[in-house]
Motif scaffolding. Structure first.
Motif, PDB file in Angstrom:
ATOM      1  N   ASN A 335      68.260  49.670  77.485  1.00 56.74           N
ATOM      2  CA  ASN A 335      67.596  50.953  77.206  1.00 56.74           C
ATOM      3  C   ASN A 335      68.531  51.805  76.342  1.00 56.74           C
ATOM      4  O   ASN A 335      69.611  52.215  76.791  1.00 56.74           O
ATOM      5  CB  ASN A 335      67.279  51.667  78.519  1.00 56.74           C
ATOM      6  N   ALA A 336      68.085  52.096  75.077  1.00 59.78           N
ATOM      7  CA  ALA A 336      68.927  52.874  74.159  1.00 59.78           C
ATOM      8  C   ALA A 336      69.027  54.334  74.570  1.00 59.78           C
ATOM      9  O   ALA A 336      69.780  55.094  73.958  1.00 59.78           O
ATOM     10  CB  ALA A 336      68.362  52.773  72.734  1.00 59.78           C
ATOM     11  N   CYS A 337      68.276  54.745  75.596  1.00 62.42           N
ATOM     12  CA  CYS A 337      68.293  56.143  76.032  1.00 62.42           C
ATOM     13  C   CYS A 337      69.236  56.365  77.202  1.00 62.42           C
ATOM     14  O   CYS A 337      69.222  57.438  77.828  1.00 62.42           O
ATOM     15  CB  CYS A 337      66.879  56.608  76.403  1.00 62.42           C
ATOM     16  N   THR A 338      70.023  55.345  77.570  1.00 59.57           N
ATOM     17  CA  THR A 338      70.989  55.520  78.659  1.00 59.57           C
ATOM     18  C   THR A 338      72.359  55.075  78.193  1.00 59.57           C
ATOM     19  O   THR A 338      72.499  54.209  77.332  1.00 59.57           O
ATOM     20  CB  THR A 338      70.596  54.696  79.906  1.00 59.57           C
ATOM     21  N   HIS A 350      73.548  54.051  84.981  1.00 58.45           N
ATOM     22  CA  HIS A 350      72.749  54.197  83.764  1.00 58.45           C
ATOM     23  C   HIS A 350      72.421  55.681  83.593  1.00 58.45           C
ATOM     24  O   HIS A 350      71.435  56.178  84.144  1.00 58.45           O
ATOM     25  CB  HIS A 350      71.475  53.350  83.838  1.00 58.45           C
ATOM     26  N   SER A 351      73.261  56.403  82.864  1.00 54.07           N
ATOM     27  CA  SER A 351      73.103  57.859  82.720  1.00 54.07           C
ATOM     28  C   SER A 351      72.261  58.170  81.480  1.00 54.07           C
ATOM     29  O   SER A 351      72.556  57.667  80.386  1.00 54.07           O
ATOM     30  CB  SER A 351      74.471  58.534  82.566  1.00 54.07           C
ATOM     31  N   PRO A 352      71.196  58.990  81.652  1.00 56.49           N
ATOM     32  CA  PRO A 352      70.399  59.381  80.475  1.00 56.49           C
ATOM     33  C   PRO A 352      71.293  60.077  79.439  1.00 56.49           C
ATOM     34  O   PRO A 352      72.123  60.908  79.800  1.00 56.49           O
ATOM     35  CB  PRO A 352      69.354  60.356  81.046  1.00 56.49           C
ATOM     36  N   ILE A 353      71.119  59.709  78.153  1.00 58.76           N
ATOM     37  CA  ILE A 353      71.896  60.371  77.102  1.00 58.76           C
ATOM     38  C   ILE A 353      71.229  61.699  76.751  1.00 58.76           C
ATOM     39  O   ILE A 353      70.036  61.897  76.998  1.00 58.76           O
ATOM     40  CB  ILE A 353      72.014  59.489  75.836  1.00 58.76           C
ATOM     41  N   SER A 367      63.637  57.117  72.285  1.00 54.30           N
ATOM     42  CA  SER A 367      62.910  55.850  72.355  1.00 54.30           C
ATOM     43  C   SER A 367      63.830  54.794  72.963  1.00 54.30           C
ATOM     44  O   SER A 367      64.993  54.681  72.555  1.00 54.30           O
ATOM     45  CB  SER A 367      62.481  55.421  70.944  1.00 54.30           C
ATOM     46  N   GLU A 368      63.323  54.045  73.964  1.00 56.14           N
ATOM     47  CA  GLU A 368      64.142  53.018  74.612  1.00 56.14           C
ATOM     48  C   GLU A 368      64.617  51.965  73.603  1.00 56.14           C
ATOM     49  O   GLU A 368      65.656  51.331  73.815  1.00 56.14           O
ATOM     50  CB  GLU A 368      63.332  52.333  75.720  1.00 56.14           C
TER      51      GLU A 368
END
Length: 487
Positions: A335-338, A350-353, A367-368
């Motif tokens: 997931n590119a969002c973490t 897995h921390s949200p960016i 977008s993931e």
């Protein structure tokens, strides 16, 4: 009207034939008594703007007179009733920055006035509408090291300020941007053998220090680079089997050493050259997965090692040849969002960016597959009367457009649909006695019309609802035409 005079009676005639005396200045006719009548005609056309005369060959002549007074400061005209008129012209140019006058030879003169107030502290100029302006100049030289003032004679003065703080321990200077600076001086003489200090009255002092440590076991000295040195004296007796020491009060001591280390893991001995010899026994079992050691009481021990690194982010194992292995686990969640990481205590994290770009002009998302997305927002308010823009810090801005076209003959407005509108104003004052017009600078002008028809037999005036009226004077009726003899 022509009035007849000076009648002469001559020779006999037959009706009107044979009475022509060949003089164009007489009216020839035959009387009832059959005698010729030759009456001198009058050439007066009752117009003071003509010179009236009569030629016996060509008859009456009414030549316009010249009203030119050779004066450029008058408008020359002629009225049939009063004759020549010399109306002074107006030289007013509606500019308070000029002195208006008139020269008989050249006409209007507009001489610029002087606005010089003899003050070097003002910028002198002139406004056509208000006259002289004396705007104070700015003497700020953006230099914090000067006192700025202005002299009417010399203009701007920039007097340097004094930054002396009367302190011998500072270097006084001035910064154009911040003003006075008092930088402490360095009294360091780069000599570690002195105590360095500063007095506000006298400045730097460098006093030698004392290096006596009251110890007979040292040689006391001082090095400029490092300061006091207390070099131990040598009590070495050349025998490694003695313990050499020194007493601060008595000096060197040489005590025989004991080489028994009470350790079952060593072989003990002593050499004068090298001293005690403790030769370790070997407990190596050639197994990297055991801790090989020796107990001073019991001798060699072989304890299995623990490969647990207390890290849940690794897989722990052991190889007899290489020892412990700690293989990192994979925490990639695709997931590119973490932000993927691992905690030794809890494992994968897995921390949200954060996709906040600190720009109020974008909608921020993620977008993931590709990661952060920053989509520009639309600031169009659908109003043609505003200029739409966006500020990164505050977001959408809707500034009113300026619809002033600088034309006094239009009403300026704005339509949300079409934008600026400039509607012409109506200058019709409903008066037929004025000419209605509009000046872009001053607005409506309603100029009275001239109803003078230059006819001395009419009374000229104007009625607002009908315009010019030319009424015939009773004194100007043609009596000859109505058959009245006024002789």
């Amino acid at each position: 009207m022509n009035y007849f005079s000076r009648v002469s009676y001559g020779y006999p005639c037959d009706y009107n034939e044979g009475c022509d005396d060949g003089d164009e200045c007489t009216s020839d006719s035959c009387s009832k008594d059959s005698l010729c009548i030759n009456i001198v005609i009058s050439c007066d056309d009752s117009n003071l703007c003509t010179s009236d005369s009569c030629s016996s060959i060509t008859g009456c002549s009414n030549i316009p007179i010249s009203c030119d007074d050779c004066n450029a400061c008058t408008v020359d005209s002629c009225s049939p009733l009063v004759g020549c008129c010399h109306t002074p012209i107006s030289c007013d140019d509606c500019n308070v920055c000029t002195i208006d006058s008139c020269s008989n030879s050249t006409g209007c003169c507009h001489i610029p006035i002087s606005c010089d107030d003899c003050n070097a502290c003002t910028v002198d100029s002139c406004s056509n509408s208000t006259g002289c302006c004396h705007t104070p100049i700015s003497c700020d030289d953006c230099n914090a090291c000067t006192v700025d003032s202005c002299s009417p004679l010399d203009g701007c003065c920039h007097t340097p300020i004094s930054c002396d703080d009367c302190n011998a321990c500072t270097v006084d200077s001035c910064s154009v941007s911040t003003g006075c600076c008092h930088t402490p001086i360095s009294c360091n003489d780069d000599n570690a053998c002195t105590n360095d200090f500063c007095s506000e009255e006298t400045g730097c002092s460098n006093v030698p220090i004392s290096c006596d440590d009251c110890n007979v076991c040292t040689v006391d000295s001082c090095l400029n680079s490092s300061g006091c040195c207390h070099s131990p004296i040598s009590c070495d007796d050349g025998d490694a089997c003695t313990v050499d020491s020194c007493s601060k009060s008595t000096g060197c001591c040489h005590t025989q050493i004991s080489c028994d280390d009470s350790n079952a893991c060593t072989s003990d001995g002593c050499s004068k050259e090298t001293g005690c010899i403790y030769s370790p026994i070997s407990c190596d079992d050639c197994n990297a997965c055991t801790n090989d050691f020796c107990s001073e009481e019991t001798g060699c021990c072989h304890t299995p090692i623990s490969c647990d690194d207390c890290n849940v982010c690794t897989i722990d194992s052991c190889s007899n040849s290489t020892g412990c292995c700690h293989t990192p686990i994979s925490c990639d969640d695709g997931n590119a969002c973490t932000n993927d990481g691992c905690s030794k205590e809890t494992g994968c994290i897995h921390s949200p960016i954060s996709c906040d770009d600190d720009n109020a002009c974008t909608n921020d998302g993620c977008s993931e597959e590709t990661g952060c997305c920053h989509t520009p927002i639309s600031c169009d308010d659908g109003d043609a009367c505003t200029v739409d823009s966006c500020s990164n810090s505050t977001g959408c801005c809707h500034s009113p457009v300026l619809c002033d076209d600088g034309d006094s003959c239009t009403v300026d407005s704005c339509s949300k649909e079409t934008g600026c509108c400039h509607t012409p104003i109506s200058c019709d004052d409903g008066n037929l006695c004025t000419i209605d017009s509009c000046s872009s600078s001053t607005g409506c002008c309603n100029t009275p019309i001239a109803c003078n028809d230059f006819n001395m037999c009419t009374i000229d005036f104007c009625l607002p609802n009908v315009g010019c009226v030319h009424r015939l004077k009773p004194s100007c009726y043609n009596y000859n035409e109505i058959g009245i003899n006024i002789n």
